[in-house]
Design an enzyme around this catalytic site. Structure first.
Site, PDB file in Angstrom:
ATOM      1  N   LEU A 104       0.812  -1.221   0.000  1.00 39.39           N
ATOM      2  CA  LEU A 104       0.000   0.000   0.000  1.00 39.39           C
ATOM      3  C   LEU A 104       0.847   1.274   0.000  1.00 39.39           C
ATOM      4  O   LEU A 104       0.470   2.268  -0.632  1.00 39.39           O
ATOM      5  CB  LEU A 104      -0.931  -0.005   1.218  1.00 39.39           C
ATOM      6  CG  LEU A 104      -1.873   1.189   1.360  1.00 39.39           C
ATOM      7  CD1 LEU A 104      -2.910   1.201   0.243  1.00 39.39           C
ATOM      8  CD2 LEU A 104      -2.550   1.187   2.723  1.00 39.39           C
ATOM      9  N   ASN A 105       1.980   1.273   0.683  1.00 44.83           N
ATOM     10  CA  ASN A 105       2.762   2.507   0.795  1.00 44.83           C
ATOM     11  C   ASN A 105       3.431   2.921  -0.516  1.00 44.83           C
ATOM     12  O   ASN A 105       3.901   4.044  -0.638  1.00 44.83           O
ATOM     13  CB  ASN A 105       3.811   2.374   1.897  1.00 44.83           C
ATOM     14  CG  ASN A 105       3.215   2.581   3.274  1.00 44.83           C
ATOM     15  OD1 ASN A 105       1.996   2.679   3.409  1.00 44.83           O
ATOM     16  ND2 ASN A 105       4.050   2.637   4.290  1.00 44.83           N
ATOM     17  N   TYR A 106       3.509   2.005  -1.468  1.00 42.96           N
ATOM     18  CA  TYR A 106       3.986   2.378  -2.802  1.00 42.96           C
ATOM     19  C   TYR A 106       2.756   2.532  -3.697  1.00 42.96           C
ATOM     20  O   TYR A 106       2.528   1.754  -4.609  1.00 42.96           O
ATOM     21  CB  TYR A 106       4.917   1.317  -3.389  1.00 42.96           C
ATOM     22  CG  TYR A 106       6.095   0.931  -2.528  1.00 42.96           C
ATOM     23  CD1 TYR A 106       6.628   1.813  -1.591  1.00 42.96           C
ATOM     24  CD2 TYR A 106       6.691  -0.322  -2.647  1.00 42.96           C
ATOM     25  CE1 TYR A 106       7.707   1.457  -0.806  1.00 42.96           C
ATOM     26  CE2 TYR A 106       7.774  -0.688  -1.871  1.00 42.96           C
ATOM     27  CZ  TYR A 106       8.283   0.201  -0.947  1.00 42.96           C
ATOM     28  OH  TYR A 106       9.347  -0.164  -0.172  1.00 42.96           O
TER      29      TYR A 106
END
Length: 338
Positions: free
Chosen positions: A282-284
């Protein structure tokens, strides 16, 4: 993270404001479902988070870092093959990232791949060398390759500041030059063969602009149940891949060119990574894997299953209960079940 897990695994409290302006200042008032959802489930789908209370973890007085690079001509392929089996299974006090970047070759106009092994050990260099000589002797790590420092100084090391840079720079960050970027991600669950690795390195040279970070999992990451937080990528993952493409030129045509290169390489990697779903971190944030136009459950499931796997359905149920009107939405928010 191999020692203690992720930040979301160490969150013990939070506060949040809902769409009606109600303020919940602890996990009891907000409820366990909402507290679960905002620890890695895309908290912006549930309200405005006021803060997180995090359980601190102990680190030793000194940690040891190192950075060793080898090109393909210097034996990088053998080292990458060993890294795949070593990095996720070694001492959990040790984290060794592998980066793959393009550099000039030995002949004019020729490019080759540089494999850089960037490590941090939660302890002194003598113990690190014992672990490396036992688990990854092929790298031939020497004491002169190692630097002992305080953990807070390692934050600067990971951001490529020169060793010895004062930590005061963290309080006065420089405004970076204009930079455009694209990030994508994958998870690898089985070893990549030598033949396939050769094809990947050849493709890196061909597309030129893409760089890769391979981040090992294992250790504590493999012990935490996949449903304990919305973040599901636990046991069974050898490493995470971050695809990196940066450029400084402005313009739509330039952007299209670089995004096309990123997607070309991503498609090429399909046989070597997770599938059904092809998992993503999710963080990318990556709108290429799916985005919401009409905020429907069907749209959301396309990217939601990749980010959250089985946890997506619970996230949807919580969203439907506490934000039925879908007030909090974005291109990749958790949808309401209708």
């Amino acid at each position: 993270m191999r020692k203690y897990g992720l930040s979301v695994d160490n969150v013990v409290g939070s506060g949040i404001v809902d769409s009606n302006g109600n303020i919940f200042t602890d996990r009891v008032s907000m409820g366990e479902d909402r507290f679960w959802a905002i620890r890695g489930g895309g908290a912006a789908s549930y309200g405005v988070v006021l803060g997180y209370k995090i359980q601190l973890v102990p680190v030793p007085e000194k940690v040891t870092v190192f950075k060793v690079g080898k090109t393909v001509g210097e034996g990088a392929v053998d080292l990458i093959m060993k890294w795949q089996s070593f990095a996720h299974s070694t001492d959990r006090n040790l984290f060794v990232r592998l980066t793959l970047t393009l550099v000039n070759g030995t002949k004019p106009g020729e490019n080759t791949v540089l494999a850089t092994f960037i490590g941090m050990y939660l302890g002194r260099s003598d113990k690190l060398l014992t672990v490396m000589n036992r688990d990854f002797p092929e790298l031939k790590l020497k004491k002169t390759d190692c630097t002992e420092m305080r953990w807070i100084d390692s934050v600067l090391f990971w951001d490529d500041y020169p060793v010895g840079t004062p930590t005061s720079v963290l309080l006065n960050p420089l405004v970076a030059k204009k930079l455009f970027m694209k990030r994508k991600s994958d998870y690898v669950k089985r070893l990549i063969s030598r033949t396939d690795l050769g094809l990947i390195l050849k493709k890196l040279v061909e597309v030129e602009k893409v760089k890769m970070n391979w981040n090992p999992y294992g250790g504590r990451m493999g012990e935490i149940p996949s449903s304990r937080t919305p973040f599901p990528h636990r046991a069974g993952n050898l490493f995470n891949i971050e695809y990196i493409i940066d450029w400084s030129e402005a313009g739509d045509n330039v952007e299209k060119k670089y995004l096309a290169l990123a997607n070309e390489f991503y498609r090429f990697m399909t046989p070597y990574v997770s599938s059904n779903p092809r998992e993503a971190f999710l963080n990318y944030r990556d709108l290429d894997i799916g985005s919401s136009v009409k905020s429907t459950y069907q749209e959301g499931k396309i990217y939601g299953a990749k980010y959250f796997k089985e946890n997506f359905e619970r996230l949807v149920d919580i969203k439907t209960t506490i934000d039925a009107e879908n007030f909090w939405k974005n291109e990749q928010s958790i949808p309401v079940r209708r």
